[in-house]
Design an enzyme around this catalytic site. Structure first.
Site, mmCIF file in Angstrom:
data_model
loop_
_atom_site.group_PDB
_atom_site.id
_atom_site.type_symbol
_atom_site.label_atom_id
_atom_site.label_comp_id
_atom_site.label_asym_id
_atom_site.label_seq_id
_atom_site.Cartn_x
_atom_site.Cartn_y
_atom_site.Cartn_z
ATOM 1 C CD1 TRP A 33 21.597 -22.244 31.844
ATOM 2 C CD2 TRP A 33 22.349 -20.384 32.802
ATOM 3 N NE1 TRP A 33 21.391 -21.193 30.954
ATOM 4 C CE2 TRP A 33 21.857 -20.046 31.526
ATOM 5 C CE3 TRP A 33 22.895 -19.362 33.587
ATOM 6 C CZ2 TRP A 33 21.875 -18.743 31.012
ATOM 7 C CZ3 TRP A 33 22.924 -18.069 33.095
ATOM 8 C CH2 TRP A 33 22.422 -17.770 31.820
ATOM 9 C CG MET A 100 19.234 -25.439 36.237
ATOM 10 S SD MET A 100 19.400 -25.242 34.450
ATOM 11 C CE MET A 100 17.847 -26.058 33.964
ATOM 12 C CG HIS A 257 25.890 -18.428 41.939
ATOM 13 N ND1 HIS A 257 24.809 -18.886 42.673
ATOM 14 C CD2 HIS A 257 25.844 -19.093 40.747
ATOM 15 C CE1 HIS A 257 24.136 -19.775 41.955
ATOM 16 N NE2 HIS A 257 24.746 -19.928 40.790
#
Length: 277
Positions: A33, A100, A257
């Site tokens: 996401w 996700m 991330h």
């Protein structure tokens, strides 16, 4: 363009857009996401060069897939993954879930027994549980989750533009990705709808997969950056590695991330090594 039609339990029909490249052992890539399957460009290039078949699809509500009003819970999303695997008649597939997408990997095993899958990879994954609770103190506080939702509702493009900087660890002193990558990610993210963006944020932030993750019964690789400011490593990667029997755990030191770009060469090498064993 290629599409697979799936029907949700509530009767909603959804066309899922996918890309299918290469030959050999199938690798199913599940995006994070708020992007779509194009986030995997560097991995698809490396994996197909290494002799693997890559299937990367757009989650419902994102990219070129249909954008229904419902079905953004992990049960339905795992059913969508099942439709991909069954329609393409995949056997001994490797599931690779980013952020996700790690939730779909976990839920596919608990809901569908991991049918057709021989290995799993969780990259910067939200599994097993991202939300801070009394028994999950390292998670993200609820007020921060609420702030994300309110910021999206107030100015989705503005929020997503700023989110991209955190995603890759961009700061005044550190610029690991170009402005063009950030702009491209914003364009990809805005292909989703407000509804799907908000609903998926709720799912990945609040779904407790601690009771599901032990269902993973195949060799599993967990990769997480220890400077991930989006999905905290202690509540997710560290716990996933501890809860999945025999999981291999690789920590990318100093990585944010979005390590599929910031550490793409190392990630590609680790994926090829793990898949090829």
């Amino acid at each position: 363009m290629k599409f697979i039609k799936t029907t949700s339990q509530d009767g909603t029909e959804v066309n899922l857009h996918y890309q299918d490249l290469g030959s050999g052992t199938p690798v199913v890539l599940i995006h994070g996401w708020p992007l779509d399957h194009q986030m995997w460009d560097y991995q698809i290039a490396a994996l197909t060069d290494a002799g693997y078949r890559c299937i990367a699809y757009d989650r419902r509500g994102f990219g070129k897939s249909d954008k229904p009003l419902t079905g953004y819970d992990y049960d339905t999303l795992a059913d969508d993954l099942k439709a991909i695997i069954e329609e393409l008649q995949l056997e001994n597939a490797i599931l690779v879930g980013f952020s996700m997408g790690g939730g779909e990997v976990v839920k596919y095993f608990s809901r569908h027994g991991g049918a057709g899958v021989s290995k799993a990879v969780l990259i910067s994954s939200i599994a097993p549980f991202m939300l801070q609770t009394d028994d999950n103190p390292e998670g993200v506080p609820q007020d921060k989750i609420d702030e994300i939702a309110s910021s999206i509702q107030a100015d989705r493009a503005g929020f997503l533009g700023d989110f991209g900087k955190q995603f890759y660890g961009v700061s005044l002193l550190n610029k690991p990705v170009s402005d063009q990558i950030l702009t491209n990610d914003l364009v990809l993210a805005m292909q989703a709808t407000l509804k799907s963006t908000l609903a998926c944020a709720t799912s990945f932030s609040s779904t407790d997969l601690r009771g599901d993750i032990s269902a993973i019964n195949v060799p599993t690789l967990v990769i997480h950056g220890d400077n991930d400011q989006t999905v905290p490593i202690k509540a997710t990667g560290e716990q996933a590695a501890a809860m999945i029997p025999g999981a291999e755990y690789i920590i990318y030191e100093g990585e944010p991330h979005g390590l599929f770009i910031t550490s793409k060469d190392q990630l590609n090498a680790d994926l090829i090594n793990f898949i090829g064993r």
